[in-house]
Design an enzyme around this catalytic site. Structure first.
Site: not given
Length: 521
Positions: A333, A358-360
């Site tokens: 992210g 959260e990016d994953y």
């Protein structure tokens, strides 16, 4: 160095490889192929040793056939020569003697040599290790080739016609000005000067009185033609402080594409154009591979070596697997362009507030709905003004903890993907199957690995790095040796300290806050 007394067929010793490492480090300045020539030369000598008969060989080799000689049975009487005294003959040279081990006869007390179960398992394990080691060299090769063909090959996007037909981009910039980054104004201003016709900047600040607010206001006055807004206070929707900070900006976003970009990044004028050009109709996410700008100091060199070697190798390899349709998720992210309508279907970014990574989970959700993920041709240029070794190691430890929680099989695979651990294991396998010298094979493995990483770094940098080969070797060795300690520390202490809170991860990445703050590293 090879000594004259050893001969050209002598097996390579550890001192030979140490000599080669030093020669490649300090010698031949400006010629990056020196190490490759030296490795090839020593391997040629090694091959010659295995193909030439030794002085203690036990057979004679002729052009047409090989003949083995065994010693005759001992006799109690001396041998009588058959030659005539009148016609003396020259005595032939003694022939080498070979002792041949025959199977034991029935009833004999001798036993034939057979492999025990333990020896069989040992050979099978050594074979599996060598196969895994060979496969990892395929990863090296693929990373180098894909990086050469993918990175810095910028795509052009027709923007001369203005806003017509161009996808708009809402840029989310979460900011934390404590401690104050001396490069913050320089980094943020590069977003105001993007060469893209349709975008907005949404700056999100969590705390009132944050010094970054003043910088944003100065830049907004300096570039009044840029559509920019600043949101202060955040909105708590989960345990992830970054999601809470960005939530007001996300709700105000008005364009089709959403770019989440960290505060420490520096953008080039055509970076956003390049990312949008990779957003084809079947792609849902375009992300940049993390890298660093050229900065002074050894901590900055250490970061550049890490992001330009081992991290870049796996990032590019996994990115290629995803592009080929294998469904691999390697998105970060740090700089990530996404289709907002897909996130809206999940309930917005607030639906991912239960995760720290959260990016994953952004990428996983979009990928599960059939959208592709692509790597942009330009890397994400990290340009933080504060660069410390302790801070860098803390980041690596936090990322390692997240990987372990999200992908549990990382516990088994990650240690053996590092140079030193894999080298120690594969050197044992080489002694079992190839009868190689342990230290010699380990030095060979380490030298060739460092050479491959040097090539990888030059590709990611798009030219030679701004430091010497000696500095590279020192930084590379520190990074490779510390990798195992970082992994062990992440396993021993699973609590993550991030921003102003501490969190404990459950399996598959769900985070929960803890009452006491634990400092990472």
């Amino acid at each position: 160095m090879l000594r004259p007394g050893r001969g050209a067929g002598g097996w390579l010793s550890s001192s030979d490889w140490l000599w080669l490492l030093l020669r490649g480090t300090f010698g031949s300045t400006g010629r990056n192929h020196t190490w490759a020539w030296n490795v090839g030369f020593l391997l040629l000598i090694s091959a010659a040793h295995h193909n030439l008969p030794s002085t203690t060989t036990s057979f004679l080799f002729f052009p047409t056939h090989a003949t083995f000689f065994t010693s005759p049975a001992p006799s109690s009487s001396p041998a009588v020569p058959h030659s005539s005294p009148a016609a003396p003959q020259s005595t032939p040279a003694p022939l080498p003697i070979v002792e041949v081990s025959l199977p034991a006869k029935e009833g004999s007390s001798e036993k034939s040599v057979t492999m025990t179960d333990a020896q069989v398992y040992k050979v099978l394990l050594a074979s599996a290790i060598l196969i895994f080691w060979s496969g990892f060299w395929v990863v090296h090769l693929i990373g180098i080739i894909y990086g050469y063909r993918r990175l810095h090959q910028r795509r052009a996007l027709s923007v001369e016609s203005g806003d017509q037909g161009v996808l708009g981009v809402s840029v989310l910039k979460p900011l934390v000005g404590t401690p104050m980054d001396p490069n913050l104004m320089t980094n943020l201003e590069t977003f105001f000067t993007l060469n893209y016709p349709k975008f907005e900047l949404l700056f999100c600040v969590q705390e009132e009185g944050d010094p970054s607010i003043m910088i944003v206001q100065q830049l907004m006055k300096k570039h009044p033609h840029v559509d920019a807004s600043c949101f202060i206070g955040g909105l708590e929707v989960g345990v992830n402080p970054k999601i809470n900070n960005m939530q007001p900006g996300y709700l105000a976003a008005k364009h089709e594409l959403l770019l989440v970009s960290d505060s420490g990044l520096l953008m080039k004028e055509d970076t956003l154009t390049d990312m949008v050009a990779h957003m084809t109709p079947d792609v849902g996410i375009v992300h940049q591979m993390p890298f660093t700008c050229d900065r002074k100091g050894w901590p900055a060199i250490l970061e550049k070596v890490y992001f330009g070697t081992g991290h870049a190798r796996m990032y590019l390899f996994l990115g290629l697997l995803d592009a080929l349709g294998f469904g691999v998720n390697c998105c970060t992210g740090m700089s990530c362009l996404m289709r907002k309508k897909v996130l809206d279907e999940a309930g917005g970014i607030s639906a991912f507030g239960i995760y720290l990574a959260e990016d994953y989970f952004f990428a996983k959700y979009i990928q599960d709905r059939g959208w592709g993920i692509r790597i942009a041709s330009q890397p994400a240029w990290q340009n933080a003004g504060i660069c410390r070794v302790k801070t860098f190691l803390s980041r690596l430890t936090r990322w390692c903890k997240l990987r372990i929680a999200m992908v549990p099989h990382t516990i088994l695979l990650e240690p053996f993907s590092e140079c030193m651990v894999l080298g120690l294991v594969v050197s044992w396998a080489a002694t079992v199957l190839l009868r190689a010298d342990y230290l010699t094979f380990f030095l060979f493995h380490t030298l060739t690995w460092s050479l491959a990483d040097w090539i990888m770094l030059n590709i990611v940098q798009n030219g030679p790095p701004p430091f010497s080969k000696f500095e590279f070797v020192i930084s590379w060795l520190f990074r490779e040796v510390s990798a195992l300690f970082i992994f062990l520390h992440a396993m021993w202490n699973p609590v993550i300290s991030w921003r102003t809170g501490s969190f404990k991860l459950r399996w598959w990445g769900v985070a929960e806050p803890v009452s006491s703050r634990v400092t990472v590293m």
